[in-house]
Design an enzyme around this catalytic site. Structure first.
Site, PDB file in Angstrom:
ATOM      1  N   GLY A  13       0.759  -1.247   0.000  1.00 11.73           N
ATOM      2  CA  GLY A  13       0.000   0.000   0.000  1.00 11.73           C
ATOM      3  C   GLY A  13       0.785   1.290   0.000  1.00 11.73           C
ATOM      4  CB  ILE A  20      -0.893   5.409   6.725  1.00 14.60           C
ATOM      5  CG1 ILE A  20      -1.710   6.698   6.908  1.00 14.60           C
ATOM      6  CG2 ILE A  20      -0.707   4.716   8.066  1.00 14.60           C
ATOM      7  CD1 ILE A  20      -3.101   6.481   7.462  1.00 14.60           C
ATOM      8  CB  VAL A  68      -5.436  -7.359  -3.923  1.00 12.78           C
ATOM      9  CG1 VAL A  68      -4.218  -7.290  -3.019  1.00 12.78           C
ATOM     10  CG2 VAL A  68      -6.158  -6.014  -3.976  1.00 12.78           C
ATOM     11  CB  ALA A  98     -14.192   3.826  -2.607  1.00 14.88           C
ATOM     12  CE1 TYR A 158     -13.166   6.939   4.721  1.00 14.04           C
ATOM     13  CE2 TYR A 158     -14.349   5.282   5.976  1.00 14.04           C
ATOM     14  CZ  TYR A 158     -13.176   5.740   5.403  1.00 14.04           C
ATOM     15  OH  TYR A 158     -12.016   5.001   5.507  1.00 14.04           O
ATOM     16  CE  LYS A 165     -10.454   1.786   5.527  1.00 14.37           C
ATOM     17  NZ  LYS A 165      -9.143   1.139   5.280  1.00 14.37           N
ATOM     18  CB  ILE A 194      -3.301  11.107   7.707  1.00 19.34           C
ATOM     19  CG1 ILE A 194      -3.155  10.834   9.215  1.00 19.34           C
ATOM     20  CG2 ILE A 194      -1.969  11.578   7.134  1.00 19.34           C
ATOM     21  CD1 ILE A 194      -2.178   9.722   9.545  1.00 19.34           C
ATOM     22  NE  ARG A 195      -4.233  17.691   0.970  1.00 22.51           N
ATOM     23  CZ  ARG A 195      -4.131  18.946   0.540  1.00 22.51           C
ATOM     24  NH1 ARG A 195      -3.641  19.878   1.354  1.00 22.51           N
ATOM     25  NH2 ARG A 195      -4.522  19.278  -0.666  1.00 22.51           N
TER      26      ARG A 195
END
Length: 258
Positions: A13, A20, A68, A98, A158, A165, A194-195
């Protein structure tokens, strides 16, 4: 002391220096882990070069493509890992996607294809990669994924990612129950906003970040490296008794009622 020396850690990722996953990879490396990295391949090879240049200071011993949504590529990736490493101790799952049009407006407007894509990439892939990694976790191991508060509460825009999630967090519990007998622990970190490249697709993300900075007990949001520190802990022997859990690393925002 937190020490991951001798541990093989596969990190998925990483897209750029805001990811992150990049913060996690840096902290695992700092703790002594041997790092392997997968990237999402594209036709022009731009992502391969971008990620390769970024992770070079970590001296990864593996650098492999892994989409994946392509079962054969996932199989090939883990075959190579088995040949080069023989074992995996740590698997970091930082995969989520998404369609941008499904991250604004109302959840009821989510397209069928958009729903399928979000759940396939963001939720199913955890079970998919866990199944591939299990035979290589010969001495036990730690699997860690990333979630967000939108999986347990309704967060504006979201939408389908919140549903993804929620499924991911349920997957953590089911995988923890299944893999515990093999001494494989499965946990999640719920990071504050977090941006990142992924979060930039969420409508109003900057407003969300500013709200957290105003309301969270620490009056700020968190950094990639702070999430990385928590990840290194959860993947270490210091967390040997922790599995099936969601750890909030969000400057305390999750505890607030308003």
């Amino acid at each position: 002391m937190l020490d991951l020396t001798g541990k093989n850690a596969l990190v998925t990722g990483i897209a750029n220096n805001r990811s992150i996953a990049w913060g996690i990879a840096q902290q695992l490396h700092k703790a002594g882990a041997n790092i392997g990295v997968t990237y999402l391949p594209d036709e022009k090879g731009k992502m391969q070069k971008k990620v390769s240049d970024l992770v070079e200071p970590l001296n990864p011993s593996l650098f492999l493509p892994c989409n994946v949504q392509d079962d054969e590529q996932v199989k090939s990736t883990f075959t190579t890992i088995a040949e080069k490493w023989e074992k995996i101790d740590i698997l970091i799952h930082c995969l989520a996607f998404a369609k941008k049009e499904d991250l604004t407006g109302g959840f009821s407007e989510t397209s069928r294809s958009g729903f399928h894509t979000a759940l396939e990439v963001s939720t199913y892939s955890l079970a998919q990669l866990a199944a591939a990694a299990k035979p290589l976790m010969k001495e036990g191991g730690s699997i860690l994924t990333l979630t967000y508060l939108g999986g347990t509460r309704a967060v504006p825009n979201y939408n389908v990612m919140g549903v993804a999630k929620a499924g991911l967090e349920a997957g953590v519990r089911y995988l923890a129950a299944e893999l515990g007998t093999a001494n494989i622990r499965v946990n999640a970190i719920s990071a504050g906003p977090i941006r990142t490249l992924a979060s930039s697709a969420v409508g109003g993300i900057l407003d969300m970040i500013h709200h957290v900075e105003e309301v969270a007990p620490l009056r700020r949001t968190v950094t990639q490296l702070e999430v990385g520190n928590a990840a290194a802990f959860l993947c270490s022997d210091l967390a040997s008794g922790i599995t099936g859990q969601v750890l909030y690393v969000d400057a305390g925002y999750e505890i607030m009622g308003m």
